[in-house]
Design an enzyme around this catalytic site. Sequence first.
Site, PDB file in Angstrom:
ATOM      1  N   HIS A 142      32.510 -45.722 -18.524  1.00 45.77           N
ATOM      2  CA  HIS A 142      32.076 -45.638 -17.120  1.00 45.77           C
ATOM      3  C   HIS A 142      32.350 -44.202 -16.660  1.00 45.77           C
ATOM      4  O   HIS A 142      33.252 -43.547 -17.181  1.00 45.77           O
ATOM      5  CB  HIS A 142      32.937 -46.638 -16.332  1.00 45.77           C
ATOM      6  CG  HIS A 142      32.545 -46.827 -14.902  1.00 45.77           C
ATOM      7  ND1 HIS A 142      32.910 -45.947 -13.915  1.00 45.77           N
ATOM      8  CD2 HIS A 142      31.856 -47.816 -14.296  1.00 45.77           C
ATOM      9  CE1 HIS A 142      32.441 -46.392 -12.755  1.00 45.77           C
ATOM     10  NE2 HIS A 142      31.803 -47.524 -12.962  1.00 45.77           N
ATOM     11  N   ASP A 219      40.964 -48.628 -20.210  1.00 45.08           N
ATOM     12  CA  ASP A 219      40.314 -48.962 -18.944  1.00 45.08           C
ATOM     13  C   ASP A 219      39.980 -50.451 -18.985  1.00 45.08           C
ATOM     14  O   ASP A 219      39.042 -50.866 -19.668  1.00 45.08           O
ATOM     15  CB  ASP A 219      39.057 -48.095 -18.790  1.00 45.08           C
ATOM     16  CG  ASP A 219      38.133 -48.572 -17.672  1.00 45.08           C
ATOM     17  OD1 ASP A 219      38.474 -49.559 -16.986  1.00 45.08           O
ATOM     18  OD2 ASP A 219      37.065 -47.956 -17.489  1.00 45.08           O
ATOM     19  N   GLN A 222      36.891 -54.218 -16.445  1.00 48.62           N
ATOM     20  CA  GLN A 222      36.134 -55.445 -16.696  1.00 48.62           C
ATOM     21  C   GLN A 222      36.986 -56.484 -17.419  1.00 48.62           C
ATOM     22  O   GLN A 222      36.844 -57.677 -17.198  1.00 48.62           O
ATOM     23  CB  GLN A 222      34.897 -55.135 -17.557  1.00 48.62           C
ATOM     24  CG  GLN A 222      33.882 -54.242 -16.904  1.00 48.62           C
ATOM     25  CD  GLN A 222      33.290 -54.840 -15.650  1.00 48.62           C
ATOM     26  OE1 GLN A 222      33.159 -56.059 -15.536  1.00 48.62           O
ATOM     27  NE2 GLN A 222      32.957 -54.003 -14.692  1.00 48.62           N
ATOM     28  N   LYS A 245      37.839 -56.953  -9.086  1.00 46.31           N
ATOM     29  CA  LYS A 245      37.088 -57.525 -10.213  1.00 46.31           C
ATOM     30  C   LYS A 245      37.837 -58.727 -10.802  1.00 46.31           C
ATOM     31  O   LYS A 245      37.388 -59.354 -11.748  1.00 46.31           O
ATOM     32  CB  LYS A 245      36.853 -56.452 -11.280  1.00 46.31           C
ATOM     33  CG  LYS A 245      35.779 -55.442 -10.867  1.00 46.31           C
ATOM     34  CD  LYS A 245      35.523 -54.455 -11.978  1.00 46.31           C
ATOM     35  CE  LYS A 245      34.234 -53.700 -11.786  1.00 46.31           C
ATOM     36  NZ  LYS A 245      34.255 -52.644 -10.805  1.00 46.31           N
TER      37      LYS A 245
END
Lengths: 425, 147
Positions: A142, A219, A222, A245
């Site tokens: 991202h 990261d 998600q 999220k």
Amino acid sequence: MIVRTGQQIIASGRYQTLNPWLEVEKIREDFPIFKEKIYGKPLVYLDNAATTQKPQSVIDATIHFYSRDNSNIHRGVHLLSQRATEAYEHARVKVQRFLNAAESREIIFVRSVTEAINLVAQTYGRKHVEAGDEVLISAMEHHSNIVPWQMLCEEKGAALRVIPINDDGELLLEEYEKLLNSQTRLVAVVHLSNALGTINPVKEIIEMAHQWKVPVLVDGAQAAAHLEVDVQDLDCDFYAFSGHKLYGPTGVGILYGKADLLDSLPPYQGGGDMIRSVTFEKTIYNVLPYKFEAGTPNVAGGIGLGVAIDYVNEIGLSNIAAYENELLSYATEQLCGIPRLRFIGTAHQKASVLSFVIEGVHAHDVGTILDQEGIAVRTGHHCAQPVMARFQVPATARASVAFYNTRDEIDVLVKAIHKVIEVFK
Amino acid sequence: MSYLDDLYQEIILDHSKKPRNFKELSDANHKADGYNPLCGDKVSVYLKLEDGFVEDISFMGSGCAISTASASLMTQTLKGKSLGEIETLFKNFHNLVTGKSSASTELGKLAVFHGVSQFPVRVKCATLVWHTLQAAIKSKPETVSTE
């Protein structure tokens, strides 16, 4: 109660259960947004990779805080401040347990994953990365795990190296191995790709980096909502995820870091709360985690995140993962049969995300037509322009599932995609 | 007619699939590139202006059906128009797609874009090429390279 045994399940009604351990119909009742009608139609929310919906308990926790406990945290002698501090610090412990971190002082509250990565770039990066050094990221990152490193490398005269991916959207580990060297100062990779849905073998990635004594930032923006994460088992040095999220509020994120590593780093921002004592001559910084938490934080957000974690724990991430996996397989099968549709991201290990393009139709036109059917998907480059360039598409449409989605909703999606093809025949 | 049928009218679908004047213009004397970083739509406008009139105009780029059709129909409409007429057309077109006014007669074929007004997030798709055109008009003449 949400979890039942297999024998108790009788699959019936509109929201037929896929997995015997998850009762989706009841789960959906916990989310008030599903009462919303979109252009008079039921909401089919398949934009979970952008943000997830909030259960009533999270909404209630936020309201409760502002109605009953609102006060600034730390150092207050009055009762409300004590209550607010206790609730906030309790949330930190919930996060610690959620990630299986060794200590709660390894949990830093931040605004978002973006801020977490910037924090590491500006503290670890500024301290350890010098001219000629290298920072290693992957081709599926991202923008938030690209740009902070680019800024750092530019400032330091260091080089940003990129681990390539194959046509299925999987990392090429043999290329990664070749890229690791004595100049590598940090590896920063995504756990679950937002644009492709690929689950990266982060444990292996970390092990390989540690052979070169290189720390790894994962990261988990998600991943945290879809995969069980154990930072001690992974042995990762930094792990970042965001509250919104994970069915929690926006504006709160988490940076996990190993205590020794965090301790050795300079502070990120200067200000209140991150100090022990201040004179005009010298400031002594506070201990972990407060050293990295300057200024009044998002107190209600942190507390809300703790409640979201409670909610997820009640269902169980392994149940969630199993259910979502089946739903993703069902969706993949159904979409496979649609002419002119091509998946972007076909890794063997995937979760939640279905990115696709339809020949002859731009993703935005797909998005507009689906929206008219009450279906929320994301269209565009998903803040991953290098991924779009790799697959030579300007944009994709992305459906991303969560445990409150159903087969029926996938059927609505498939029908709507057929409508797209009919309009653009 | 549903909002969707209103948006994706036959003429718009036709122009999005077979855009007219979709080429570089070798003798253009004005050019500008337009880009919408939010959606990634790209368009380049090539313009040949003679004495304040559009002698020829074309475009290149990639985008959604609305932005491609808008560019195609704009180039068709503007051939032979004066700069003054273009200014008025853009104003009318902008008012049309933002729902501030209904189609005026001088808009001609461009009136098919009235359906955009029901889709506020798509207004930028329809107007990107017009903004790029304005930049092209303001660009210094004869600096265009078609390399």
